[in-house]
Design a protein around this motif. Structure first.
Motif, PDB file in Angstrom:
ATOM      1  N   GLY A  86       0.797  -1.221   0.000  1.00  0.00           N
ATOM      2  CA  GLY A  86       0.000   0.000   0.000  1.00  0.00           C
ATOM      3  C   GLY A  86       0.825   1.265   0.000  1.00  0.00           C
ATOM      4  O   GLY A  86       1.786   1.405  -0.759  1.00  0.00           O
ATOM      5  N   SER A  87       0.486   2.180   0.893  1.00  0.00           N
ATOM      6  CA  SER A  87       1.095   3.506   0.917  1.00  0.00           C
ATOM      7  C   SER A  87       2.582   3.476   1.231  1.00  0.00           C
ATOM      8  O   SER A  87       3.308   4.401   0.887  1.00  0.00           O
ATOM      9  N   PHE A  88       3.049   2.420   1.898  1.00  0.00           N
ATOM     10  CA  PHE A  88       4.470   2.322   2.181  1.00  0.00           C
ATOM     11  C   PHE A  88       5.293   2.231   0.894  1.00  0.00           C
ATOM     12  O   PHE A  88       6.464   2.598   0.870  1.00  0.00           O
ATOM     13  N   LEU A  89       4.691   1.734  -0.164  1.00  0.00           N
ATOM     14  CA  LEU A  89       5.400   1.606  -1.432  1.00  0.00           C
ATOM     15  C   LEU A  89       5.468   2.926  -2.184  1.00  0.00           C
ATOM     16  O   LEU A  89       6.191   3.044  -3.171  1.00  0.00           O
ATOM     17  N   ASN A  90       4.711   3.918  -1.718  1.00  0.00           N
ATOM     18  CA  ASN A  90       4.669   5.226  -2.382  1.00  0.00           C
ATOM     19  C   ASN A  90       5.388   6.311  -1.598  1.00  0.00           C
ATOM     20  O   ASN A  90       5.138   7.498  -1.808  1.00  0.00           O
ATOM     21  N   GLY A  91       6.223   5.926  -0.660  1.00  0.00           N
ATOM     22  CA  GLY A  91       7.029   6.905   0.057  1.00  0.00           C
ATOM     23  C   GLY A  91       6.544   7.261   1.439  1.00  0.00           C
ATOM     24  O   GLY A  91       7.117   8.128   2.094  1.00  0.00           O
ATOM     25  N   ALA A  92       5.491   6.625   1.924  1.00  0.00           N
ATOM     26  CA  ALA A  92       4.986   6.938   3.262  1.00  0.00           C
ATOM     27  C   ALA A  92       5.926   6.382   4.332  1.00  0.00           C
ATOM     28  O   ALA A  92       6.431   5.268   4.208  1.00  0.00           O
ATOM     29  N   ALA A  93       6.167   7.179   5.362  1.00  0.00           N
ATOM     30  CA  ALA A  93       6.963   6.777   6.529  1.00  0.00           C
ATOM     31  C   ALA A  93       8.266   6.098   6.146  1.00  0.00           C
ATOM     32  O   ALA A  93       8.529   4.965   6.546  1.00  0.00           O
ATOM     33  N   PRO A  94       9.128   6.784   5.373  1.00  0.00           N
ATOM     34  CA  PRO A  94      10.366   6.139   4.935  1.00  0.00           C
ATOM     35  C   PRO A  94      11.313   5.797   6.071  1.00  0.00           C
ATOM     36  O   PRO A  94      12.160   4.919   5.932  1.00  0.00           O
ATOM     37  N   ASN A  95      11.185   6.493   7.197  1.00  0.00           N
ATOM     38  CA  ASN A  95      12.047   6.208   8.342  1.00  0.00           C
ATOM     39  C   ASN A  95      11.353   5.359   9.395  1.00  0.00           C
ATOM     40  O   ASN A  95      11.810   5.243  10.517  1.00  0.00           O
ATOM     41  N   GLY A  96      10.205   4.752   9.034  1.00  0.00           N
ATOM     42  CA  GLY A  96       9.524   3.849   9.952  1.00  0.00           C
ATOM     43  C   GLY A  96       8.509   4.546  10.832  1.00  0.00           C
ATOM     44  O   GLY A  96       8.333   5.763  10.793  1.00  0.00           O
ATOM     45  N   LEU A  97       7.841   3.763  11.639  1.00  0.00           N
ATOM     46  CA  LEU A  97       6.827   4.254  12.577  1.00  0.00           C
ATOM     47  C   LEU A  97       7.233   3.861  13.997  1.00  0.00           C
ATOM     48  O   LEU A  97       7.620   2.717  14.241  1.00  0.00           O
ATOM     49  N   PHE A  98       7.129   4.830  14.895  1.00  0.00           N
ATOM     50  CA  PHE A  98       7.519   4.599  16.284  1.00  0.00           C
ATOM     51  C   PHE A  98       6.306   4.075  17.052  1.00  0.00           C
ATOM     52  O   PHE A  98       5.264   4.727  17.085  1.00  0.00           O
TER      53      PHE A  98
END
Length: 371
Positions: A86-98
């Protein structure tokens, strides 16, 4: 530009994979043996967005208020993603989620279980993009408060809102909303969405933006003229369960489009859960007190916080997408909230304009986890 380094499990001499026999392993049914690596799966509200991988333990380096020269090494557990959708493949949260939720595997829970901090933490969202997180922060006197609505099946930072005031017009509403720092903007269902947006629209002096080609996710946007140096907008106040007011310091976002600049009410219509995002938390130190089970808030610039000193922070050179322009009105705790309906004024918005274009969609991911 920020450069990110991919976390490498093999390069860390303090890391280890969490076995299925660990009490923190919630997917034990998928394990072939107690010694297998513990898998995880998280589904997010954004359609088709998920993260799967294995749980990893490593060291989080912290400092204390008492001695900032001495690091506290806290072992925490987190998900090392192997498959993202999903959105992770489009540049969302490139440094991860805390992980800051109520589950046992979250960072605040682990720190509390290890007696490294009280079971409470705060996050501060400054107008200029500066922010900080303080573990063990129990809040301070004079802050507004409201209780959490704890649901055992899906524990979240869910609160009740009993009244909405926009531009001096008050309406009694009774709805729940999740305070989610992982979501950039605010998502609301009807009737709250329509009530706030239509009242906001009634007070707007600028022409409503009607272009469908801009790709904006916001429904209520207004055109700014080329020479316009200031504009007014309606204040938004929320009354929380218990009676304390939550003044929304920063309900708008100014966006630079190819055809000119616009300002938008930073609320997106939702069909399911209500989420109070980062933009509504701007100008506040938000306290997530998991011992007393209350949400606290107090106006702050995030530089000088009572009983919550942390490492010095340097303001970023640019303003991140989740932060809008700085209103002159800065009231906000339970003792000084303005509910008169007077409109704040934005002066020289060009100093704070952000060229977001279609990158806005990356900042609008509702990262509240479903599983």
């Amino acid at each position: 530009m920020i450069e990110f380094n991919i976390y490498s499990l093999n390069s860390s001499n303090t890391s280890s994979k969490v076995p299925c026999s660990s009490a923190l392993c919630e997917q034990q049914k998928q394990c072939s043996s107690p010694q297998s690596n513990c898998p995880y799966e998280v589904l997010y509200l954004s359609n088709g967005t998920s993260s799967t991988g294995v749980l990893v333990e490593d060291v989080l380096h912290l400092t204390t208020d008492e001695d900032k020269t001495k690091a506290v090494e806290a072992k925490i557990t987190f998900g090392c993603g192997q498959t993202q959708t999903g959105s992770f493949l489009n540049g969302a949260a490139p440094n991860g989620l805390f992980g800051l939720g109520m589950d046992n595997v979250s960072v605040p829970s682990i720190l509390a279980n290890e007696n490294l901090a009280s079971n409470s933490f705060s996050m501060c969202f400054g107008f200029d993009g500066v922010g900080r997180i303080t573990f063990g922060d129990r809040g301070s006197s004079g802050q507004g408060e409201t209780p959490f609505n704890l649901r055992q099946s899906q524990p979240t930072y869910n609160v009740s809102i009993t009244q909405v005031n926009v531009g001096g017009n008050t309406a009694d509403l009774d709805f729940n909303a999740i305070f989610d720092s992982g979501t950039s903007f605010t998502y609301l269902n009807d009737p709250a969405y329509t009530l706030i947006s239509e009242n906001f629209n009634n007070f707007a002096m600028e022409k409503r933006h009607t272009s469908n080609s801009s790709g904006l996710p916001f429904e209520y946007c207004y055109d700014l003229s080329a020479n316009q140096t200031s504009f007014n907008y309606s204040i938004v106040n929320l009354t929380m369960k218990g009676g304390d007011y939550f003044f929304v310091n920063d309900p708008i976002i100014v966006i630079s489009l190819q055809g000119g600049d616009v300002y938008c009410l930073g609320i997106v219509k939702s069909d399911n859960v209500n989420i109070i995002g980062q933009n509504f938390m701007t100008g506040y130190r938000i306290v997530f007190d998991r011992e007393r089970m209350v949400l606290g808030w107090k106006a702050s610039d995030c530089y000088d916080i009572e009983a919550s000193n942390t490492l010095p922070v340097n303001p970023p050179t640019g303003v991140p997408p989740a932060i809008a322009v700085n209103p002159e009105a800065t009231s906000g705790n339970a003792n000084n909230t303005n509910i008169s309906g007077a409109s704040p004024s934005i002066t020289s918005p060009s100093r704070h304009l952000k060229t977001l274009f279609y990158a806005l969609t990356f900042a609008l991911i509702p990262f509240f986890a479903l599983i």
